[in-house]
Design a protein around this motif. Sequence first.
Motif, PDB file in Angstrom:
ATOM      1  N   THR A 127       0.829  -1.206   0.000  1.00 26.62           N
ATOM      2  CA  THR A 127       0.000   0.000   0.000  1.00 26.62           C
ATOM      3  C   THR A 127       0.862   1.254   0.000  1.00 26.62           C
ATOM      4  OG1 THR A 127      -1.755  -1.168   1.197  1.00 26.62           O
ATOM      5  CG2 THR A 127      -1.815   1.247   1.230  1.00 26.62           C
ATOM      6  N   ARG A 128       0.565   2.152  -0.921  1.00 26.07           N
ATOM      7  CA  ARG A 128       1.323   3.402  -1.025  1.00 26.07           C
ATOM      8  C   ARG A 128       0.794   4.394   0.006  1.00 26.07           C
ATOM      9  NH1 ARG A 128       4.413   6.244  -4.912  1.00 26.07           N
ATOM     10  NH2 ARG A 128       4.122   8.512  -4.869  1.00 26.07           N
ATOM     11  N   THR A 129       1.657   4.798   0.902  1.00 25.11           N
ATOM     12  CA  THR A 129       1.301   5.789   1.921  1.00 25.11           C
ATOM     13  C   THR A 129       1.822   7.160   1.493  1.00 25.11           C
ATOM     14  OG1 THR A 129       3.311   5.512   3.226  1.00 25.11           O
ATOM     15  CG2 THR A 129       1.486   3.991   3.687  1.00 25.11           C
ATOM     16  N   ASN A 130       1.550   8.163   2.316  1.00 20.89           N
ATOM     17  CA  ASN A 130       1.932   9.536   1.993  1.00 20.89           C
ATOM     18  C   ASN A 130       2.856  10.164   3.030  1.00 20.89           C
ATOM     19  OD1 ASN A 130      -0.032  10.020  -0.384  1.00 20.89           O
ATOM     20  ND2 ASN A 130      -1.355   9.235   1.237  1.00 20.89           N
ATOM     21  N   ALA A 131       3.291   9.387   4.006  1.00 15.86           N
ATOM     22  CA  ALA A 131       4.173   9.893   5.059  1.00 15.86           C
ATOM     23  C   ALA A 131       5.581   9.354   4.859  1.00 15.86           C
ATOM     24  CB  ALA A 131       3.644   9.494   6.430  1.00 15.86           C
ATOM     25  N   TYR A 132       6.559  10.106   5.342  1.00 14.67           N
ATOM     26  CA  TYR A 132       7.971   9.776   5.133  1.00 14.67           C
ATOM     27  C   TYR A 132       8.662   9.508   6.464  1.00 14.67           C
ATOM     28  CZ  TYR A 132       7.115  11.534   0.443  1.00 14.67           C
ATOM     29  OH  TYR A 132       6.601  11.727  -0.820  1.00 14.67           O
ATOM     30  N   THR A 133       9.490   8.480   6.463  1.00 11.33           N
ATOM     31  CA  THR A 133      10.174   8.101   7.700  1.00 11.33           C
ATOM     32  C   THR A 133      11.411   8.949   7.971  1.00 11.33           C
ATOM     33  OG1 THR A 133      11.435   6.407   6.498  1.00 11.33           O
ATOM     34  CG2 THR A 133       9.369   5.719   7.542  1.00 11.33           C
ATOM     35  N   ASP A 134      11.859   9.715   6.993  1.00  9.99           N
ATOM     36  CA  ASP A 134      13.071  10.518   7.170  1.00  9.99           C
ATOM     37  C   ASP A 134      12.791  12.013   7.070  1.00  9.99           C
ATOM     38  OD1 ASP A 134      12.400  10.424   4.496  1.00  9.99           O
ATOM     39  OD2 ASP A 134      14.452  10.213   3.763  1.00  9.99           O
ATOM     40  N   ALA A 135      11.563  12.415   7.379  1.00  3.73           N
ATOM     41  CA  ALA A 135      11.177  13.825   7.274  1.00  3.73           C
ATOM     42  C   ALA A 135      11.461  14.567   8.577  1.00  3.73           C
ATOM     43  CB  ALA A 135       9.699  13.938   6.921  1.00  3.73           C
ATOM     44  N   GLU A 136      11.958  15.773   8.460  1.00  7.43           N
ATOM     45  CA  GLU A 136      12.271  16.602   9.626  1.00  7.43           C
ATOM     46  C   GLU A 136      11.002  17.226  10.195  1.00  7.43           C
ATOM     47  OE1 GLU A 136      14.744  18.370  12.462  1.00  7.43           O
ATOM     48  OE2 GLU A 136      15.235  16.869  10.913  1.00  7.43           O
ATOM     49  N   PRO A 137      10.753  17.098  11.503  1.00  7.16           N
ATOM     50  CA  PRO A 137       9.532  17.667  12.081  1.00  7.16           C
ATOM     51  C   PRO A 137       9.507  19.193  11.989  1.00  7.16           C
ATOM     52  CG  PRO A 137      10.536  16.068  13.566  1.00  7.16           C
ATOM     53  CD  PRO A 137      11.536  16.339  12.486  1.00  7.16           C
ATOM     54  N   ALA A 138       8.332  19.738  11.726  1.00  7.84           N
ATOM     55  CA  ALA A 138       8.148  21.184  11.798  1.00  7.84           C
ATOM     56  C   ALA A 138       8.171  21.607  13.266  1.00  7.84           C
ATOM     57  CB  ALA A 138       6.836  21.579  11.140  1.00  7.84           C
TER      58      ALA A 138
END
Length: 371
Positions: free
Chosen positions: A114-125
Amino acid sequence: MPFHVLRRGLAVATVLLTAGIAAPRAAAAETAAPYLPAPTGAHPVGTTSLYLKDVSRPDPWVPSANAREVMVSLWYPATSAGSQRARYLTPKESELLLTSSEITSVPPDILSRTRTNAYTDAEPAGGRRPLVVLSPGFPWPRSSLTALAEELASHGHLVAAIDHTYENHGMTFPDGRVVTCAACGRPDAGDFEKTVVQSRARDVPFVLDELTRKYPTRIDRSRIAMAGMSMGGASVGETMLADPRVRAGINLDGRMFKDLPGSGLSRPFLIFGAEGAEASWDRNWPHLTGWKRRLTVAGSIHPSFTDYDMLTRQIGVPFGGKLAGTRSVEITRRYVRAFLDLHLRGGPQPLLDRPSRRYPEVRFCAPETCR
C-alpha cells in the motif's frame, strides 16, 4: 449476541465485522497495488514508530509477560517531504491479517505494498502542536487508521496510533518478534468487552505520559483529543473518565460496551457511525452532558471508518459498502478534522451544525430519529 455477529464496536477475527456479510473470496485477475489518497493539508507528513514498555502492570492477555509492551506510530507535520515513504504493513503482518480474515484470493503481502503519503526521514516542523490519540478496532492494527492520521498531520496535528498488543492479528516489535491475537480466543469469557475497554483506558494514559515526557516541546498538553474506531471508539469515554488530559473524544462506529456513569461526561463528544439503531448510543446519549453530536453516514459499513472499505475495494475484494472510490475516507477525514478544529483550535465549524450539500451522506440525528 454471539461474538462473530456483533454489528458495531467489536471486531472479530475477520477484516469484515458487519453482521450478515461474509468475507469475500473472489478477486480481480490483476491486483494493482493499493494506495491511500493524498492528505489535503499544507504540511508534508513525517512518521516514526515508538516502542513503549509499561513495567507497572502485567499484560492483560499474556500474564506471563510481566510488563505491558505497546507499539505506537507517530505522524507529524514536517518541514519538507522525505525520500523514504513509510511502510503500511510488513509482508508478514499483511499475510496474518488477510489469512485470519479468510481472504486467500489475493497475494498475501498485497497490503504491505500500500502506497502511503508519510515519510520516515522527514524533519519535524517546529512549535507545540495539538495531539490526537487513535485507538483501532479489535482485532485490527494501528495502521488501519493511517489515512486519517496522515490527513490530521498534514493539517498541523501530532497523531499517535496505538497497537494494543495481543489485540490484533499481527504486530512486529523492533527486535523482530511478531505477536498475534491472544485476546481473540477469549470472546466468550465474562465481561470480555469491558476488559478490553478497561485495558485500553490504561494503555492511552501510559502512552500520553511517555509522549509528553519524550516530546515536551512538541506537544501542547492543553490540546489533546482521542478518536477510536469500533472497540477503540468504545474505549474513548472510559479513557476520558480516567484521564482529564483528553479534552475531546470521537467514537467511530463503536458500540459502547461499558456505559458512562450517571454523573456523565461533560467534555465534547462526537459519535460518527453507520446508519441504524444502536442501543448503547441511545442509552449513553443523556450522559453526554457537554457539546455532542451524533452523525450517521448513508452507504457506510463498519470498515468504512477505517482504511479497509477503500483498500479492499482497490484489491478486488469489496465488502459491499456503497461509498465508492475513496469516499469513505474523505467523509471520515473531513468530519473528524472539523471536530478537532472546533474543540482543539476554537475555530467555528458550520459543518458540525447542519447538513452539508457536499456531504449528503451524513445525517444529523438523535436517539429518537436514528432508526
